[in-house]
Design a protein around this motif. Structure first.
Motif, PDB file in Angstrom:
ATOM      1  N   LYS A 131       0.823  -1.351   0.042  1.00  0.00           N
ATOM      2  CA  LYS A 131      -0.058   0.084  -0.073  1.00  0.00           C
ATOM      3  C   LYS A 131       1.051   1.300   0.049  1.00  0.00           C
ATOM      4  O   LYS A 131       0.553   2.270  -0.715  1.00  0.00           O
ATOM      5  CB  LYS A 131      -0.892   0.086   1.320  1.00  0.00           C
ATOM      6  N   ALA A 132       1.999   1.251   0.600  1.00  0.00           N
ATOM      7  CA  ALA A 132       2.706   2.416   0.780  1.00  0.00           C
ATOM      8  C   ALA A 132       3.378   2.851  -0.730  1.00  0.00           C
ATOM      9  O   ALA A 132       3.791   3.918  -0.839  1.00  0.00           O
ATOM     10  CB  ALA A 132       4.264   2.178   1.822  1.00  0.00           C
ATOM     11  N   ALA A 133       3.635   1.851  -1.510  1.00  0.00           N
ATOM     12  CA  ALA A 133       4.057   1.888  -2.854  1.00  0.00           C
ATOM     13  C   ALA A 133       3.134   3.080  -3.725  1.00  0.00           C
ATOM     14  O   ALA A 133       3.688   3.635  -4.623  1.00  0.00           O
ATOM     15  CB  ALA A 133       4.314   0.722  -3.497  1.00  0.00           C
ATOM     16  N   PHE A 134       2.008   2.808  -3.226  1.00  0.00           N
ATOM     17  CA  PHE A 134       0.945   3.877  -3.749  1.00  0.00           C
ATOM     18  C   PHE A 134       0.944   5.437  -3.320  1.00  0.00           C
ATOM     19  O   PHE A 134       0.164   6.334  -3.823  1.00  0.00           O
ATOM     20  CB  PHE A 134      -0.307   3.345  -3.850  1.00  0.00           C
ATOM     21  N   ARG A 135       1.754   5.712  -2.196  1.00  0.00           N
ATOM     22  CA  ARG A 135       1.597   6.924  -1.605  1.00  0.00           C
ATOM     23  C   ARG A 135       1.942   8.066  -2.448  1.00  0.00           C
ATOM     24  O   ARG A 135       1.072   9.070  -2.462  1.00  0.00           O
ATOM     25  CB  ARG A 135       2.700   6.724  -0.278  1.00  0.00           C
ATOM     26  N   GLU A 136       2.879   8.200  -3.247  1.00  0.00           N
ATOM     27  CA  GLU A 136       3.261   9.204  -4.021  1.00  0.00           C
ATOM     28  C   GLU A 136       2.350   9.422  -5.247  1.00  0.00           C
ATOM     29  O   GLU A 136       1.815  10.556  -5.454  1.00  0.00           O
ATOM     30  CB  GLU A 136       4.523   9.162  -4.692  1.00  0.00           C
ATOM     31  N   LEU A 174      -0.817  12.891  -5.444  1.00  0.00           N
ATOM     32  CA  LEU A 174      -0.985  13.715  -6.528  1.00  0.00           C
ATOM     33  C   LEU A 174      -2.225  13.484  -7.104  1.00  0.00           C
ATOM     34  O   LEU A 174      -2.971  14.691  -7.507  1.00  0.00           O
ATOM     35  CB  LEU A 174      -0.022  12.944  -7.832  1.00  0.00           C
ATOM     36  N   LEU A 175      -2.875  12.544  -6.485  1.00  0.00           N
ATOM     37  CA  LEU A 175      -4.412  12.400  -7.023  1.00  0.00           C
ATOM     38  C   LEU A 175      -5.208  13.375  -5.888  1.00  0.00           C
ATOM     39  O   LEU A 175      -6.432  13.876  -6.269  1.00  0.00           O
ATOM     40  CB  LEU A 175      -4.959  10.905  -7.070  1.00  0.00           C
ATOM     41  N   VAL A 226     -11.839  13.875  -8.339  1.00  0.00           N
ATOM     42  CA  VAL A 226     -11.294  12.694  -8.726  1.00  0.00           C
ATOM     43  C   VAL A 226     -11.131  12.079  -7.196  1.00  0.00           C
ATOM     44  O   VAL A 226     -10.662  12.850  -6.140  1.00  0.00           O
ATOM     45  CB  VAL A 226      -9.517  12.597  -9.145  1.00  0.00           C
ATOM     46  N   ARG A 227     -11.845  10.901  -7.047  1.00  0.00           N
ATOM     47  CA  ARG A 227     -11.439  10.160  -5.678  1.00  0.00           C
ATOM     48  C   ARG A 227     -10.729   9.048  -6.155  1.00  0.00           C
ATOM     49  O   ARG A 227     -10.553   8.419  -7.128  1.00  0.00           O
ATOM     50  CB  ARG A 227     -12.919   9.668  -5.241  1.00  0.00           C
ATOM     51  N   ASP A 228      -9.926   8.446  -4.710  1.00  0.00           N
ATOM     52  CA  ASP A 228      -9.213   7.463  -5.066  1.00  0.00           C
ATOM     53  C   ASP A 228      -9.283   6.773  -3.751  1.00  0.00           C
ATOM     54  O   ASP A 228      -9.812   7.099  -2.660  1.00  0.00           O
ATOM     55  CB  ASP A 228      -7.745   7.771  -5.286  1.00  0.00           C
ATOM     56  N   GLY A 229      -8.904   5.304  -3.788  1.00  0.00           N
ATOM     57  CA  GLY A 229      -8.792   4.188  -2.656  1.00  0.00           C
ATOM     58  C   GLY A 229      -7.966   3.279  -3.102  1.00  0.00           C
ATOM     59  O   GLY A 229      -7.597   2.938  -4.198  1.00  0.00           O
ATOM     60  N   LEU A 230      -7.851   2.476  -2.049  1.00  0.00           N
ATOM     61  CA  LEU A 230      -7.005   1.159  -2.030  1.00  0.00           C
ATOM     62  C   LEU A 230      -7.941   0.129  -1.799  1.00  0.00           C
ATOM     63  O   LEU A 230      -8.478   0.261  -0.665  1.00  0.00           O
ATOM     64  CB  LEU A 230      -5.682   1.218  -1.304  1.00  0.00           C
ATOM     65  N   ARG A 231      -8.096  -0.803  -2.597  1.00  0.00           N
ATOM     66  CA  ARG A 231      -8.730  -2.311  -2.359  1.00  0.00           C
ATOM     67  C   ARG A 231      -7.755  -3.309  -1.718  1.00  0.00           C
ATOM     68  O   ARG A 231      -6.591  -3.139  -2.198  1.00  0.00           O
ATOM     69  CB  ARG A 231      -9.510  -2.603  -3.359  1.00  0.00           C
ATOM     70  N   ILE A 256      -9.284   4.516  -8.775  1.00  0.00           N
ATOM     71  CA  ILE A 256      -9.553   5.981  -9.262  1.00  0.00           C
ATOM     72  C   ILE A 256     -11.072   6.114  -9.688  1.00  0.00           C
ATOM     73  O   ILE A 256     -11.411   5.402 -10.780  1.00  0.00           O
ATOM     74  CB  ILE A 256      -8.476   6.608 -10.072  1.00  0.00           C
ATOM     75  N   THR A 257     -11.618   7.029  -9.020  1.00  0.00           N
ATOM     76  CA  THR A 257     -13.079   7.308  -9.541  1.00  0.00           C
ATOM     77  C   THR A 257     -13.341   8.766  -9.856  1.00  0.00           C
ATOM     78  O   THR A 257     -13.099   9.776  -9.136  1.00  0.00           O
ATOM     79  CB  THR A 257     -14.071   7.084  -8.292  1.00  0.00           C
ATOM     80  N   PRO A 258     -13.519   8.995 -11.206  1.00  0.00           N
ATOM     81  CA  PRO A 258     -13.852  10.643 -11.464  1.00  0.00           C
ATOM     82  C   PRO A 258     -15.074  11.150 -11.122  1.00  0.00           C
ATOM     83  O   PRO A 258     -15.944  10.200 -10.551  1.00  0.00           O
ATOM     84  CB  PRO A 258     -13.907  10.381 -13.079  1.00  0.00           C
ATOM     85  N   GLU A 259     -15.364  12.148 -11.022  1.00  0.00           N
ATOM     86  CA  GLU A 259     -16.464  13.030 -10.527  1.00  0.00           C
ATOM     87  C   GLU A 259     -17.564  12.433 -11.264  1.00  0.00           C
ATOM     88  O   GLU A 259     -17.774  12.282 -12.431  1.00  0.00           O
ATOM     89  CB  GLU A 259     -16.503  14.384 -10.612  1.00  0.00           C
ATOM     90  N   GLY A 260     -18.638  11.935 -10.672  1.00  0.00           N
ATOM     91  CA  GLY A 260     -20.002  11.447 -11.193  1.00  0.00           C
ATOM     92  C   GLY A 260     -19.854   9.993 -11.392  1.00  0.00           C
ATOM     93  O   GLY A 260     -20.905   9.346 -12.082  1.00  0.00           O
TER      94      GLY A 260
END
Length: 96
Positions: free
Chosen positions: A63-68, A72-73, A79-84, A91-95
């Motif tokens: 999960k730490a590999a996605f920190r950078e 930026l996101l 834009v919303r982001d999350g980690l599964r 990455i989910t765009p608005e709407g």
């Protein structure tokens, strides 16, 4: 032998992750204990109480590999982001 070691290592990681599935990791543990002693929630304090899933060290490093990329996101609007689980960036765009 190497293939068997990798298989057993993967199984071991899976078992450890499953055993932690119902655990939580609390940051601000001291504030919770103080609040319990005073029989109220810690209001107006600068300390925060944060609750996170209790992941294994291997999952945390993935999960730490996605920190950078996530930082930026966070600067992008709409834009919303999350980690599964275990470590897949979503990455989910608005709407939607």
């Amino acid at each position: 032998m190497e293939k068997e070691i990798l298989t057993l290592s993967g199984r071991s990681e899976d078992l450890e992750a499953r055993s932690r599935r119902n655990n939580i990791h609390v940051v601000g543990k001291e504030e919770i204990l103080k609040a319990r002693e005073m029989e109220r929630t810690p209001e107006g304090q600068s300390e925060q109480i944060l609750i996170f899933p209790d992941y294994t060290q291997e999952v945390n490093s993935k999960k730490a590999a996605f920190r950078e990329a996530r930082s930026l996101l966070w600067t992008c609007t709409g834009v919303r982001d999350g980690l599964r689980y275990p470590a897949t960036l979503v990455i989910t765009p608005e709407g939607g």
